[in-house]
Motif scaffolding. Sequence first.
Motif, PDB file in Angstrom:
ATOM      1  N   GLU A 366     -14.661  46.457  57.399  1.00  0.00           N
ATOM      2  CA  GLU A 366     -15.131  47.636  58.140  1.00  0.00           C
ATOM      3  C   GLU A 366     -15.625  48.662  57.119  1.00  0.00           C
ATOM      4  OE1 GLU A 366     -16.129  50.778  60.043  1.00  0.00           O
ATOM      5  OE2 GLU A 366     -15.391  49.224  61.399  1.00  0.00           O
ATOM      6  N   LEU A 367     -16.848  49.142  57.303  1.00  0.00           N
ATOM      7  CA  LEU A 367     -17.431  50.095  56.351  1.00  0.00           C
ATOM      8  C   LEU A 367     -16.714  51.439  56.368  1.00  0.00           C
ATOM      9  CD1 LEU A 367     -21.086  49.089  57.066  1.00  0.00           C
ATOM     10  CD2 LEU A 367     -20.052  49.055  54.784  1.00  0.00           C
ATOM     11  N   LEU A 368     -16.261  51.890  57.527  1.00  0.00           N
ATOM     12  CA  LEU A 368     -15.410  53.070  57.642  1.00  0.00           C
ATOM     13  C   LEU A 368     -16.046  54.317  57.032  1.00  0.00           C
ATOM     14  CD1 LEU A 368     -12.660  53.093  59.074  1.00  0.00           C
ATOM     15  CD2 LEU A 368     -11.555  53.013  56.844  1.00  0.00           C
ATOM     16  N   GLY A 369     -17.360  54.450  57.189  1.00  0.00           N
ATOM     17  CA  GLY A 369     -18.073  55.617  56.682  1.00  0.00           C
ATOM     18  C   GLY A 369     -18.600  55.471  55.275  1.00  0.00           C
ATOM     19  N   ASP A 370     -18.140  54.462  54.539  1.00  0.00           N
ATOM     20  CA  ASP A 370     -18.669  54.229  53.191  1.00  0.00           C
ATOM     21  C   ASP A 370     -20.165  53.924  53.287  1.00  0.00           C
ATOM     22  OD1 ASP A 370     -16.133  54.596  52.219  1.00  0.00           O
ATOM     23  OD2 ASP A 370     -15.737  52.469  51.826  1.00  0.00           O
ATOM     24  N   LEU A 380     -22.026  44.539  51.605  1.00  0.00           N
ATOM     25  CA  LEU A 380     -21.288  45.365  50.661  1.00  0.00           C
ATOM     26  C   LEU A 380     -19.799  45.100  50.847  1.00  0.00           C
ATOM     27  CD1 LEU A 380     -23.376  48.640  51.076  1.00  0.00           C
ATOM     28  CD2 LEU A 380     -23.438  47.047  49.138  1.00  0.00           C
ATOM     29  N   ASP A 381     -19.027  45.294  49.789  1.00  0.00           N
ATOM     30  CA  ASP A 381     -17.631  44.855  49.786  1.00  0.00           C
ATOM     31  C   ASP A 381     -16.785  45.330  50.961  1.00  0.00           C
ATOM     32  OD1 ASP A 381     -17.800  43.187  47.649  1.00  0.00           O
ATOM     33  OD2 ASP A 381     -16.632  44.416  46.259  1.00  0.00           O
ATOM     34  N   PRO A 382     -16.864  46.593  51.389  1.00  0.00           N
ATOM     35  CA  PRO A 382     -15.981  47.001  52.489  1.00  0.00           C
ATOM     36  C   PRO A 382     -16.148  46.172  53.754  1.00  0.00           C
ATOM     37  CG  PRO A 382     -16.951  48.926  51.435  1.00  0.00           C
ATOM     38  CD  PRO A 382     -17.656  47.730  50.879  1.00  0.00           C
ATOM     39  N   GLU A 485     -19.733  49.040  44.261  1.00  0.00           N
ATOM     40  CA  GLU A 485     -21.168  48.793  44.287  1.00  0.00           C
ATOM     41  C   GLU A 485     -21.910  50.118  44.467  1.00  0.00           C
ATOM     42  OE1 GLU A 485     -20.914  44.492  46.531  1.00  0.00           O
ATOM     43  OE2 GLU A 485     -20.113  46.309  47.435  1.00  0.00           O
ATOM     44  N   GLU A 486     -22.526  50.577  43.385  1.00  0.00           N
ATOM     45  CA  GLU A 486     -23.189  51.878  43.397  1.00  0.00           C
ATOM     46  C   GLU A 486     -24.686  51.785  43.145  1.00  0.00           C
ATOM     47  OE1 GLU A 486     -21.309  55.027  41.177  1.00  0.00           O
ATOM     48  OE2 GLU A 486     -19.454  53.863  41.005  1.00  0.00           O
TER      49      GLU A 486
END
Length: 563
Positions: A366-370, A380-382, A485-486
């Motif tokens: 779950e991305l959770l706002g990231d 992406l990892d989340p 991951e930026e």
Amino acid sequence: MVPLSACVVNAPVRMPVWVGAKPLRKGRGVSDTSGLTVARSTSGFGGRVARLGVPSPVICTRKAVACALERTRRPNVLLITTDQQRYDALGAAGNPLIRTPVLDGLCAEGTRFQNCYTPSPVCVPARHALLTGLLPHNNGCVNNGSRLAPGTPTMMGLLSAAGYVTHGVGKMHFSPPRRSLGFQALELSEEIPAHVEQDDYLPFLLARGFGHVHEPHGVRSDMYYVPQVSQLPAELHTTAWTADRAAAFLRGHDQHRPFFLWTSFIKPHPPFDPPVPWNKLYRTVDMPKPFRPEGYRQLQTWWMRHQNRYKYREDGPDDTLARTLRAAYYACVSFIDHHVGRILRVLAATGLAQETLVLFTSDHGELLGDYGSWGKRSFLDPSVRVPLIARWPGHLPAGGVVTTPVSLVDIMPTVLAAAGVDSAGCRQDGADLSTLPTAEPRLVCAQLAEDAHGTYMATDGRLKYFYSAPDDREFLFDLAGQEREERNLAADPAWAGRLQDLRKRLAARLRGDGYERPFTGAGWRRYRLPPDPQDPDDDRIFQEARWTDPWPRIPGYTPERLK
């Protein structure tokens, strides 16, 4: 597809012994109390895995033979899954805020796979990949609207044929809902059942006078990503019911036959609706802001933007809401942790804990706002990384941590090997987790959808590459050089060679299976998508209760169009 009859049962077969946390010295062996020589190994978990070698000459007493037979008894398998639990929603993974004492204890007693990836960051394909051991492009299930091809061998079907009692509890997400896929029995708690008789949890609630709760798993649609408190008491929440039914199965199980029990929790899938008093376990002021690196919008794919829009979260960051949602999400995870503890205590009370392989994981994150995004459907990892814990006393090292990249498709071959089921005649895309070499690079692949909406990923644990067809963009991340991951390195000339190598390896993996849909010639097939609707309200999600009237009629107030 390979027919079930082609998968031969050959049991009992002993799994390799996994020895303790410290690497063994190369070239030497040790003997266990039975006189069997355990050969040192340079493969496996950084030297932690040892295989049984040729027995040394010993006098086999009746007691020794009985002990040896007991050790080769086929294990029970308890598979526990959550829905939408990201890899770092676990105290043992280094999260200082979340409280998961039971799962942390499971990590201490077993092995945690630090870099486990879902084969698809969305519910149905992820679950079908786990249960078939096949990647989405090989089992035909690439999105939530897909169905598994008839006749595809499943883990439950093979175990049933091998004499196991196979039982599923909770969310299966099968289509149709009671499609067994090899299970001998199902007790269902699905998210949005169309009819009461399709579910087992709904009749349970109705019998207790909670028929007025039309959406017992939380209110969806425009409330999808709004923190909620469950309308049900904690003891009647789906999380508690799922644990109750799993515990009842364990108490009533005939111990003369091994079992496979899949306990599948709906949560922490949104809506995030922990019950009282768990809703006050975490507070907004204690939660961090979402991770939004500089230029984070450039890391969003079409799926992330689309998901934000149809789940009412496209208007930009709202950090107070995001922190409150994270608190509710963590509370859902902790509530599950508590009930996993109940299941494990019942397992111990039955005397079966020592001969049960316990696996804990989730279908996706779950991305959770990231990255300014919510939900899943991202590489992406989340979203794409999930927890994976395995405990099998005497076989898995206590407190072990494996950094080799693994996948949910590795679970089926691991379970079949433990059960002594020879699946040589059945196609498997994963590998037995006890035989993975860490000295050699391993490629883990994943997929979301296909054609114009397809996204395809590959990682070797050092780099991660994915291609988004709806964006016609490549992404490359240095996993070894960045804590998170930026920065997308795909356009950096210094990384061009490594990007090309990972792209070729991914293409070779897909094309090697005869999957040509994403390609044209030597490259990715390109598509032209229609523009997004100008009015965002044209693309909103409406998921109402289907088992009852989703539009309550309030005389004098309900609009005419809904009557």
